[in-house]
Design an enzyme around this catalytic site. Structure first.
Site, PDB file in Angstrom:
ATOM      1  N   LYS A   1      29.135  29.332  48.016  1.00  0.00           N
ATOM      2  CA  LYS A   1      28.555  30.655  47.767  1.00  0.00           C
ATOM      3  C   LYS A   1      28.683  31.041  46.292  1.00  0.00           C
ATOM      4  O   LYS A   1      29.795  31.204  45.798  1.00  0.00           O
ATOM      5  CB  LYS A   1      29.252  31.730  48.607  1.00  0.00           C
ATOM      6  CG  LYS A   1      28.462  33.050  48.561  1.00  0.00           C
ATOM      7  CD  LYS A   1      29.238  34.232  49.044  1.00  0.00           C
ATOM      8  CE  LYS A   1      30.022  34.927  47.980  1.00  0.00           C
ATOM      9  NZ  LYS A   1      29.213  35.519  46.895  1.00  0.00           N
TER      10      LYS A   1
ATOM     11  N   GLY B   1      37.900  33.410  41.237  1.00  0.00           N
ATOM     12  CA  GLY B   1      37.483  34.805  41.146  1.00  0.00           C
ATOM     13  C   GLY B   1      38.677  35.679  40.840  1.00  0.00           C
ATOM     14  O   GLY B   1      39.656  35.233  40.227  1.00  0.00           O
ATOM     15  N   SER B   2      38.604  36.911  41.315  1.00  0.00           N
ATOM     16  CA  SER B   2      39.645  37.879  40.950  1.00  0.00           C
ATOM     17  C   SER B   2      40.935  37.645  41.738  1.00  0.00           C
ATOM     18  O   SER B   2      40.917  37.107  42.847  1.00  0.00           O
ATOM     19  CB  SER B   2      39.141  39.299  41.213  1.00  0.00           C
ATOM     20  OG  SER B   2      38.892  39.453  42.584  1.00  0.00           O
ATOM     21  N   THR B   3      42.026  38.099  41.156  1.00  0.00           N
ATOM     22  CA  THR B   3      43.326  37.928  41.805  1.00  0.00           C
ATOM     23  C   THR B   3      43.371  38.695  43.125  1.00  0.00           C
ATOM     24  O   THR B   3      43.907  38.198  44.117  1.00  0.00           O
ATOM     25  CB  THR B   3      44.442  38.379  40.844  1.00  0.00           C
ATOM     26  OG1 THR B   3      44.378  37.524  39.692  1.00  0.00           O
ATOM     27  CG2 THR B   3      45.815  38.261  41.461  1.00  0.00           C
TER      28      THR B   3
ATOM     29  N   GLY C   1      41.484  36.768  45.736  1.00  0.00           N
ATOM     30  CA  GLY C   1      42.263  35.543  46.004  1.00  0.00           C
ATOM     31  C   GLY C   1      43.435  35.824  46.923  1.00  0.00           C
ATOM     32  O   GLY C   1      43.710  35.070  47.858  1.00  0.00           O
TER      33      GLY C   1
ATOM     34  N   GLU D   1      41.769  29.756  41.761  1.00  0.00           N
ATOM     35  CA  GLU D   1      41.773  29.901  40.303  1.00  0.00           C
ATOM     36  C   GLU D   1      41.410  31.354  40.027  1.00  0.00           C
ATOM     37  O   GLU D   1      40.278  31.774  40.253  1.00  0.00           O
ATOM     38  CB  GLU D   1      40.775  28.918  39.683  1.00  0.00           C
ATOM     39  CG  GLU D   1      41.079  28.631  38.226  1.00  0.00           C
ATOM     40  CD  GLU D   1      40.019  29.196  37.324  1.00  0.00           C
ATOM     41  OE1 GLU D   1      40.292  30.266  36.731  1.00  0.00           O
ATOM     42  OE2 GLU D   1      38.947  28.601  37.220  1.00  0.00           O
TER      43      GLU D   1
ATOM     44  N   CYS E   1      37.916  33.256  32.482  1.00  0.00           N
ATOM     45  CA  CYS E   1      39.210  33.557  33.125  1.00  0.00           C
ATOM     46  C   CYS E   1      40.353  33.265  32.156  1.00  0.00           C
ATOM     47  O   CYS E   1      41.372  33.937  32.160  1.00  0.00           O
ATOM     48  CB  CYS E   1      39.420  32.703  34.361  1.00  0.00           C
ATOM     49  SG  CYS E   1      37.972  32.513  35.367  1.00  0.00           S
TER      50      CYS E   1
ATOM     51  N   GLU F   1      43.853  42.380  32.810  1.00  0.00           N
ATOM     52  CA  GLU F   1      42.710  41.547  32.439  1.00  0.00           C
ATOM     53  C   GLU F   1      41.503  42.447  32.182  1.00  0.00           C
ATOM     54  O   GLU F   1      41.182  43.312  32.998  1.00  0.00           O
ATOM     55  CB  GLU F   1      42.395  40.572  33.580  1.00  0.00           C
ATOM     56  CG  GLU F   1      41.282  39.620  33.228  1.00  0.00           C
ATOM     57  CD  GLU F   1      41.018  38.590  34.320  1.00  0.00           C
ATOM     58  OE1 GLU F   1      41.050  38.941  35.501  1.00  0.00           O
ATOM     59  OE2 GLU F   1      40.774  37.418  33.951  1.00  0.00           O
TER      60      GLU F   1
HETATM   61  P1  ADP Z   1      34.824  39.131  39.957  1.00  0.00           P
HETATM   62  O1  ADP Z   1      35.717  40.299  39.715  1.00  0.00           O
HETATM   63  O2  ADP Z   1      34.932  38.035  38.975  1.00  0.00           O
HETATM   64  O3  ADP Z   1      33.430  39.495  40.345  1.00  0.00           O
HETATM   65  P2  ADP Z   1      35.404  38.563  42.696  1.00  0.00           P
HETATM   66  O4  ADP Z   1      36.688  38.005  43.150  1.00  0.00           O
HETATM   67  O5  ADP Z   1      35.032  39.935  43.136  1.00  0.00           O
HETATM   68  O6  ADP Z   1      35.460  38.382  41.139  1.00  0.00           O
HETATM   69  O7  ADP Z   1      34.208  37.599  43.084  1.00  0.00           O
HETATM   70  C1  ADP Z   1      34.250  36.197  42.977  1.00  0.00           C
HETATM   71  C2  ADP Z   1      33.516  35.613  44.151  1.00  0.00           C
HETATM   72  O8  ADP Z   1      34.187  35.979  45.361  1.00  0.00           O
HETATM   73  C3  ADP Z   1      32.092  36.115  44.310  1.00  0.00           C
HETATM   74  O9  ADP Z   1      31.280  35.051  44.776  1.00  0.00           O
HETATM   75  C4  ADP Z   1      32.234  37.197  45.375  1.00  0.00           C
HETATM   76  O10 ADP Z   1      31.041  37.441  46.092  1.00  0.00           O
HETATM   77  C5  ADP Z   1      33.277  36.569  46.267  1.00  0.00           C
HETATM   78  N1  ADP Z   1      34.016  37.519  47.119  1.00  0.00           N
HETATM   79  C6  ADP Z   1      34.216  38.843  46.911  1.00  0.00           C
HETATM   80  N2  ADP Z   1      34.967  39.372  47.914  1.00  0.00           N
HETATM   81  C7  ADP Z   1      35.259  38.342  48.758  1.00  0.00           C
HETATM   82  C8  ADP Z   1      36.023  38.224  49.971  1.00  0.00           C
HETATM   83  N3  ADP Z   1      36.635  39.265  50.508  1.00  0.00           N
HETATM   84  N4  ADP Z   1      36.128  37.014  50.558  1.00  0.00           N
HETATM   85  C9  ADP Z   1      35.538  35.936  50.005  1.00  0.00           C
HETATM   86  N5  ADP Z   1      34.800  35.975  48.868  1.00  0.00           N
HETATM   87  C10 ADP Z   1      34.656  37.157  48.244  1.00  0.00           C
END
Ligand code: ADP
Length: 487
Positions: A187, A239-241, A244, A261, A295, A393
């Site tokens: 995704k 993606g974001s902490t 994660g 990561e 990141c 961050e």
């Molecule tokens: P950023 O702050 O960099 O946008 P996110 O962590 O929100 O980082 O998003 C990184 C990825 O994780 C995107 O593809 C987003 O759609 C996906 N994402 C966001 N929320 C969830 C979740 N609860 N479970 C799985 N994937 C998610």
């Protein structure tokens, strides 16, 4: 020539003229074909430099995720039994095709994400191809990578990626999974879905067997549905902490290996004996590369106190020569901020830095375009370790400059963060490099350079920046079940 006698370069616009073949609407890529989503839903993806809609993209719901996972599972048997040299051939073909259409994909990446064309052309695309080339080489050598073990694929891998390096992150995750005989449901981020969908077109062009890679577009709920699907046997997330942590929580009661990561607040430490011009270039590329949407951006700069004045002067001068503007212009250094939401966050943190008493340096006062999301590169001096801008961050082109007197102080302050993704050390002394690099709490430490990536080099963090490695031999391990040959 200016009055002061220094040469001021003024470049004419140099717009990229290649136009990729963009559809008005994109379906989900499941079982080798683009299909309408069961959910019936779609969303638009917007060019952050112009605010214009580029295309509408399907939004995958739980039923679509189920379809994609089943397709990946069905494809898995044949794919994992394929002779490894045959699997490698597919990866080589993907890599070569990426090279052939690199220019179109670079333009598409820049249109969808806002990064300057010189970066998507010279960094993202070559590295994406490199990841497929590199992992093609591993496909028939896995038993040599892990001697004494019989490496077996894990099965269906769920991969969720962010918007800062959309195609590169896809390549970074798909290539090792396929080399190890797994199949994939990936995704991309909701603000940058297009290059992953065009990568799906590449898979069709090279006749990758249907179902081996499935690409589902959508927002967080789609990602969560992939994580929650019982047919998924490995999750890799960048993606974001916060997200994660949520994923880790969701997988706590399941035997599904996870690679995370996450965010960072990476330090760059410059000693007085460093080559100053080189260090300034490294600091510039560490924080203003890709608008700071990295990141591992070197967002905290620690400069030895005795050189802080000339260093800050050199940094100001260099920053003043960065060009902010149309990302499709080959002369642009700093492009558009990926989304309005991200821009709001950057602006709020910059305002917070000023309220807390740090001094903002923002030199380039060329007018910014009226439409789109923009933020000039800037840095703060007078930053205290307790300031929000020194701790959180920002994910934007904003640097916090601080000073230190001794190597011990530099180390203590650099490590004083919950994050541990990357760090940089700048010094003329080899012994100091080894001392400092060994004591820094970071997954990656660059010495006298910054932001250098290679498919052969493992990348990943520690502490709140995640765990697991991607790239190199280490990056293969999460995609394999390693049973001992004697077992
Ligand atoms: P950023 O702050 O960099 O946008 P996110 O962590 O929100 O980082 O998003 C990184 C990825 O994780 C995107 O593809 C987003 O759609 C996906 N994402 C966001 N929320 C969830 C979740 N609860 N479970 C799985 N994937 C998610």
């Amino acid at each position: 020539m200016s009055n002061s006698g220094t040469i001021e370069w003024d470049y004419a616009p140099a717009p990229e003229r290649i136009r990729p073949d963009i559809s008005d609407e994109y379906g989900l890529f499941i079982d080798g074909a683009f299909v309408e989503p069961e959910s019936g839903e779609s969303f638009k993806t917007v060019n952050p430099a112009t605010g214009q809609t580029i295309a509408r993209v399907a939004s995958a719901g739980a039923a679509d995720v189920d379809k994609a996972v089943k397709a990946a599972k069905a494809a898995g048997g044949k794919w994992s039994r394929l002779k490894p040299t045959e699997r490698a051939k597919f990866l080589f073909r993907i890599a070569r095709r990426l090279q052939e259409c690199a220019r179109e994909l670079a333009v598409l990446e820049t249109m969808d994400g806002g990064k300057p064309i010189c970066e998507s052309r010279d960094v993202d695309l070559p590295l994406a191809a490199q990841h497929f080339f590199y992992h093609a080489g591993w496909a028939d050598k896995l038993q040599w990578a892990f001697p004494g073990c019989t490496p077996r694929p894990r099965g269906v891998c769920g991969q969720i990626i962010p918007w800062n390096f959309p195609l590169l992150m896809a390549a970074w995750k798909i290539a090792p999974a396929l080399a190890c005989g797994n199949t994939v449901v990936l995704k991309p981020a909701e603000t940058t879905p297009l290059t992953a969908l065009h990568l799906a077109r590449v898979f069709q062009e090279v006749d990758l067997p249907p179902g081996v890679v499935n690409i589902l577009t959508g927002a967080g709920e789609t990602g969560a549905a992939i994580v929650d699907h019982p047919g998924v046997k490995k999750i890799a997330f960048t993606g974001s902490t916060d997200v994660g942590r949520g994923i880790m929580h969701a997988l706590a009661s399941r035997d599904v290996p996870l690679t995370l990561e996450l965010g960072g607040k990476s330090p760059n430490i410059v000693f007085a004996d460093a080559a100053i011009d080189q260090a300034v270039e490294g600091v510039v590329s560490g924080i203003w590369f890709n608008q700071g949407h990295v990141c591992c951006a070197g967002s905290r700069l620690f400069v030895e106190e005795s050189i802080v004045e000339p260093f800050v002067a050199a940094l100001r001068e260099r920053m003043g020569r960065l060009r902010v503007g149309d990302p499709l212009d080959k002369n642009t250094d700093v492009g558009a901020i990926n989304s309005r939401e991200q821009l709001n966050r950057i602006e709020a943190l910059v305002a917070c830095g000023q309220e807390e008493g740090a001094i903002l340096h923002e030199i380039n006062d060329d007018p910014l375009p009226k439409r789109g999301n923009w933020h000039r590169p800037c840095f703060f001096t007078g930053v205290e370790p307790s300031h929000v801008i020194a701790r959180e961050e920002i994910f934007g082109p904003v640097l916090s400059v601080m000073t230190f007197r001794t190597p011990q102080e530099a180390l203590r302050r650099a490590n004083s963060t919950p994050y541990g993704l990357a760090a940089g050390v700048w010094t003329d002394k080899g012994s100091k490099v080894f001392d400092i690099a060994g004591a820094l709490e970071a997954g990656v430490v660059w010495c006298n350079t910054y932001n250098k990536f290679d498919a052969a080099s493992p990348f990943g963090g520690c502490k709140a920046s995640g765990f697991g490695r991607e790239g190199g031999r280490h990056g293969l391990r999460p995609y394999l079940n390693l049973r001992s040959s004697g077992a």
